[in-house]
Design an enzyme around this catalytic site. Structure first.
Site, PDB file in Angstrom:
ATOM      1  N   CYS A   1       0.838  -1.211   0.000  1.00  0.00           N
ATOM      2  CA  CYS A   1       0.000   0.000   0.000  1.00  0.00           C
ATOM      3  C   CYS A   1       0.873   1.261   0.000  1.00  0.00           C
ATOM      4  O   CYS A   1       1.523   1.567   0.994  1.00  0.00           O
ATOM      5  CB  CYS A   1      -0.910  -0.044   1.225  1.00  0.00           C
ATOM      6  SG  CYS A   1      -1.828   1.473   1.544  1.00  0.00           S
TER       7      CYS A   1
ATOM      8  N   CYS B   1       0.021   3.799   2.697  1.00  0.00           N
ATOM      9  CA  CYS B   1       0.452   3.295   4.011  1.00  0.00           C
ATOM     10  C   CYS B   1       1.929   3.606   4.229  1.00  0.00           C
ATOM     11  O   CYS B   1       2.330   4.037   5.319  1.00  0.00           O
ATOM     12  CB  CYS B   1       0.244   1.789   4.113  1.00  0.00           C
ATOM     13  SG  CYS B   1      -1.468   1.251   4.008  1.00  0.00           S
TER      14      CYS B   1
END
Length: 143
Positions: free
Chosen positions: A68, A71
């Site tokens: 991600c 993230c």
């Protein structure tokens, strides 16, 4: 003298810490790990379940995955917030790719997702990338 119950984020053992003791000095009686780590601790679903159910100090969890991009962008901001609030809240990261059962249990629909737990219940959640200042402000509002 008042005490607070904390789960060691390294080994999962329950600990009682006096409120008067400096957070930096608090260590697990079993493994010796810091109970208030300076950086977010990597935890698994089992330790999260135990800490979310029992801890008396706010635990802020970043649900994330290595693939991600957002993230990975938020990781340094989350670490800054952990350093700023060290002693008044604890910060942990849970890899949803390695622990998909946690995503199901906590109804995580998108990442990055921050969730705060204290006193046996979820206190709040924030979705999406957050800057350190926004994270610290949010955690302080929940206290």
């Amino acid at each position: 003298m008042s005490t607070r119950k904390l789960t060691c984020l390294a080994c999962g053992q329950f600990n009682r810490v006096t409120a008067e003791r400096p957070a930096a000095a608090a260590k697990c009686g079993t493994c010796g790990a810091r109970l208030f780590p300076k950086k977010p601790a990597e935890i698994d679903a089992k330790i999260l379940a135990k800490a979310a159910r029992a801890d008396e100090v706010p635990l802020v969890v970043d649900f994330w995955a290595p693939w991600c991009g957002p993230c990975r962008m938020m990781a340094p901001e989350f670490a800054k917030a952990a350093e700023t609030l060290n002693g008044s809240a604890r910060f942990a990261k849970l890899n949803t790719q390695d622990h998909p059962e946690a995503s199901a249990r906590y109804n995580i629909r998108g990442i990055p997702m921050l969730a705060a737990f204290s006193g046996g219940r979820e206190r709040g959640r924030q979705a999406g990338v957050q800057r350190a200042e926004a994270i610290t402000g949010w955690v302080r509002e929940l206290a």
